[in-house]
Design a protein around this motif. Structure first.
Motif, PDB file in Angstrom:
ATOM      1  N   ASN A  82      -5.647  -1.609   0.517  1.00 60.48           N
ATOM      2  CA  ASN A  82      -4.350  -2.202   0.172  1.00 60.48           C
ATOM      3  C   ASN A  82      -4.291  -2.596  -1.292  1.00 60.48           C
ATOM      4  O   ASN A  82      -3.292  -2.343  -1.979  1.00 60.48           O
ATOM      5  N   THR A  96      -3.827   0.485  -3.584  1.00 60.72           N
ATOM      6  CA  THR A  96      -2.619   1.298  -3.487  1.00 60.72           C
ATOM      7  C   THR A  96      -1.338   0.506  -3.713  1.00 60.72           C
ATOM      8  O   THR A  96      -0.423   0.996  -4.375  1.00 60.72           O
ATOM      9  N   ALA A  97      -1.247  -0.688  -3.153  1.00 60.37           N
ATOM     10  CA  ALA A  97      -0.014  -1.481  -3.270  1.00 60.37           C
ATOM     11  C   ALA A  97      -0.358  -2.956  -3.215  1.00 60.37           C
ATOM     12  O   ALA A  97      -0.069  -3.635  -2.229  1.00 60.37           O
ATOM     13  N   ARG A 112       2.936  -9.166   5.636  1.00 60.24           N
ATOM     14  CA  ARG A 112       3.562  -7.922   6.069  1.00 60.24           C
ATOM     15  C   ARG A 112       2.722  -6.706   5.658  1.00 60.24           C
ATOM     16  O   ARG A 112       3.245  -5.686   5.202  1.00 60.24           O
ATOM     17  N   ASP A 114       3.567  -3.292   7.324  1.00 65.73           N
ATOM     18  CA  ASP A 114       4.550  -2.382   6.727  1.00 65.73           C
ATOM     19  C   ASP A 114       3.877  -1.440   5.736  1.00 65.73           C
ATOM     20  O   ASP A 114       4.196  -0.247   5.684  1.00 65.73           O
ATOM     21  N   TRP A 115       2.956  -1.986   4.948  1.00 64.77           N
ATOM     22  CA  TRP A 115       2.200  -1.139   4.016  1.00 64.77           C
ATOM     23  C   TRP A 115       1.397  -0.096   4.784  1.00 64.77           C
ATOM     24  O   TRP A 115       1.323   1.073   4.387  1.00 64.77           O
ATOM     25  N   ARG A 169       1.967   1.338   7.626  1.00 65.28           N
ATOM     26  CA  ARG A 169       2.799   2.441   8.130  1.00 65.28           C
ATOM     27  C   ARG A 169       3.137   3.421   7.010  1.00 65.28           C
ATOM     28  O   ARG A 169       3.121   4.641   7.210  1.00 65.28           O
ATOM     29  N   GLU A 170       3.456   2.898   5.849  1.00 66.60           N
ATOM     30  CA  GLU A 170       3.859   3.751   4.733  1.00 66.60           C
ATOM     31  C   GLU A 170       2.686   4.544   4.170  1.00 66.60           C
ATOM     32  O   GLU A 170       2.852   5.673   3.692  1.00 66.60           O
ATOM     33  N   TRP A 171       1.482   3.966   4.215  1.00 66.54           N
ATOM     34  CA  TRP A 171       0.328   4.586   3.561  1.00 66.54           C
ATOM     35  C   TRP A 171      -0.633   5.259   4.545  1.00 66.54           C
ATOM     36  O   TRP A 171      -1.808   5.461   4.246  1.00 66.54           O
ATOM     37  N   ALA A 172      -0.144   5.625   5.716  1.00 66.08           N
ATOM     38  CA  ALA A 172      -0.909   6.450   6.666  1.00 66.08           C
ATOM     39  C   ALA A 172      -2.265   5.850   7.017  1.00 66.08           C
ATOM     40  O   ALA A 172      -3.268   6.562   7.134  1.00 66.08           O
ATOM     41  N   SER A 203      -0.769   8.410  -5.865  1.00 64.04           N
ATOM     42  CA  SER A 203       0.129   7.722  -4.925  1.00 64.04           C
ATOM     43  C   SER A 203       1.304   8.598  -4.519  1.00 64.04           C
ATOM     44  O   SER A 203       1.991   8.309  -3.537  1.00 64.04           O
ATOM     45  N   ARG A 243       1.605  13.052  -0.179  1.00 60.24           N
ATOM     46  CA  ARG A 243       2.241  12.764   1.107  1.00 60.24           C
ATOM     47  C   ARG A 243       1.475  13.461   2.226  1.00 60.24           C
ATOM     48  O   ARG A 243       0.978  14.579   2.051  1.00 60.24           O
TER      49      ARG A 243
END
Length: 487
Positions: A3, A6-7, A13, A16-17, A19-22, A446, A449
């Protein structure tokens, strides 16, 4: 750690991260499990093992990546925290959050501190420590030296640090452990008269160009000259034996120009304020000699011109005061004579490194550990910290330090794979050739996909830019395989 790389964001939350970052596809962890409570309990679980974790990571990195540990740079920084953090609510077994000497000058906030030992090879933070907010930096050096010796064993290393390292206790401990060091002499230990008596023409020019001057014409680059003598450290007790170390006296044209500009600025501001006071003497606000003297003292202290300012306050027959003042040019010339000089102390022998080499080795301090603290507070965003107790704060900061280790290993791997001048194009608009940084590497990656597959169609990674493929190739990663941790 993933985490933060990457973000980076406060522990809130995180699902949420995920889910977005697989995260589920890569680590096999369902995003719903990463709630605030669970992450907090995870910090509680690792908190008793922070030293074991960070040191084992560092030792493993040495073996896996062949990191050269012959030179290590040590420094500390502080993180100011918002919140009360009452002393009675803090766990005494962990670093305490309290007031100290913050680097950001936020004396109104409590802080926690961290220290990093960074290698000269790639700037890898092999050792990290979370430290009490009120701890003195000078008291940490011996513990760090012992921990580094354990990690680097059986190899010897050179410890490069700032002036906080230099104390009788630290230096004697380093000498006893046969660990060489380089550190600036504290300003209070070298009298200005020593620098004023030095002959700049007799000093040797050092073959060294700062990174910031690489593209500057040769005649405008900062230059360094060195002389050498010895420095004696005395113990706190009379019976303590004196310790003699090498002292490298360094002159920097860049420092000299900066000090001259700062002095000119101080004198100009003091001159304006004194002229204004001189014109107003005897008026409504400064109608007595005492008021003029008080204001003169404030100006001298604020503008730091006490040593060179001479004033004379007189009164006429009617009792009206007047001010006459001037700067002592002899004092100003004496100050200018020491511009650009500073001293380095070291236990390296002349056979191990001459005076010029000592300077070159020390200059890596700013280019390594200081840059890593910039990454620590920048891309990895160590603050703000939204956890309530010092136990979890210590664990979170340690996790971010481990993320910084991975961040730096990625940067080192890409640069080593490039070879030569370690530059590549495609990172910035215009395709200029630059050295890749961890920030830019992760920024471009980043954009990758993951296309989720099914039973007969495995998931694949979608690459949209050529620079992404180039970076993956430099890192030795298979771009079609999403489960990198297993490979």
């Amino acid at each position: 750690m993933a985490n933060r790389l990457t973000a980076p964001a406060p522990l809130w939350r995180v699902d949420d991260w995920a889910r977005e970052w697989a995260v589920e596809e890569v680590f096999g962890i369902e995003p719903e499990l990463l709630n605030d409570d669970r992450l907090g309990r995870a910090l509680d679980a690792i908190a008793p093992h922070l030293t074991e974790l960070t040191d084992s990571f560092g030792a493993r990195a040495i073996g896996e990546f062949g990191i050269d540990v012959s030179t290590c740079h040590w420094d500390m920084t502080s993180m100011s925290l918002y919140g009360a953090y009452p002393a009675d609510d803090q766990d005494e077994d962990y670093p305490r959050i309290k007031h100290g000497h913050p680097k950001d000058r936020r004396y109104d906030l409590k802080q926690i501190q961290t220290g990093l030992a960074v290698t000269g090879d790639g700037g890898i933070p092999l050792l990290s420590r979370v430290i009490d907010g009120g701890a003195a930096e000078i008291s940490q050096s011996t513990h760090v030296m012992n921990a580094l010796r354990t990690i680097a064993c059986p190899k010897k290393f050179l410890l490069v640090a700032d002036s906080k390292l230099v104390s009788y206790r630290n230096v004697t401990a380093l000498i006893k452990a046969r660990t060489d060091f380089i550190a600036p002499a504290p300003a209070s230990t070298v009298d200005d008269a020593v620098y004023a008596a030095l002959d700049l023409d007799a000093a040797s020019v050092v073959d060294y160009t700062p990174a910031r001057d690489e593209n500057t014409p040769a005649d405008r680059r900062e230059t360094y000259r060195v002389l050498e003598d010895t420095h004696v450290l005395s113990g706190p007790r009379k019976r303590d034996p004196q310790v003699e170390v090498r002292r490298i006296l360094v002159h920097s044209t860049g420092n000299a120009k900066g000090q001259q500009r700062a002095r000119d600025k101080r004198l100009a501001k003091a001159r304006d304020e004194l002229d204004k006071l001189q014109r107003g003497a005897g008026g409504r606000y400064y109608n007595t000699a005492q008021k003029i003297a008080a204001r003169t003292g404030v100006i001298a202290k604020t503008r730091r011109v006490t040593g060179c300012l001479h004033t004379e306050i007189t009164t006429d027959d009617t009792g009206r005061p007047a001010l006459d003042w001037h700067f002592d040019q002899d004092v100003l010339q004496a100050e200018a004579a020491v511009d650009g000089w500073y001293a380095l102390l070291t236990t390296l022998t002349p056979e191990q490194a001459d005076a010029a080499e000592v300077l070159r080795r020390h200059k890596g301090q700013q280019g390594t550990v200081e840059r890593r603290y910039s990454d620590f507070k920048g891309p990895l965003a160590v603050t703000p910290v939204f956890v309530q107790d010092n136990k979890r704060v210590a664990a979170l900061v340690a996790v971010i330090c481990l993320a910084l280790l991975v961040f730096c290993l990625i940067e080192r791997q890409v640069r080593r794979a490039l070879g030569g001048d370690q530059k590549m194009s495609g990172l910035y608009p215009g395709n200029q050739m630059v050295r890749p940084t961890g920030r830019m590497i992760l920024y471009h990656l980043s954009g990758l996909r993951l296309r989720v597959g099914h039973a007969t169609d495995p998931p694949t990674i979608v690459i949209s830019r050529g620079v992404q493929l180039h970076l993956l190739d430099l890192l030795g990663l298979e771009p079609t395989h999403p489960r990198w941790p297993e490979t």
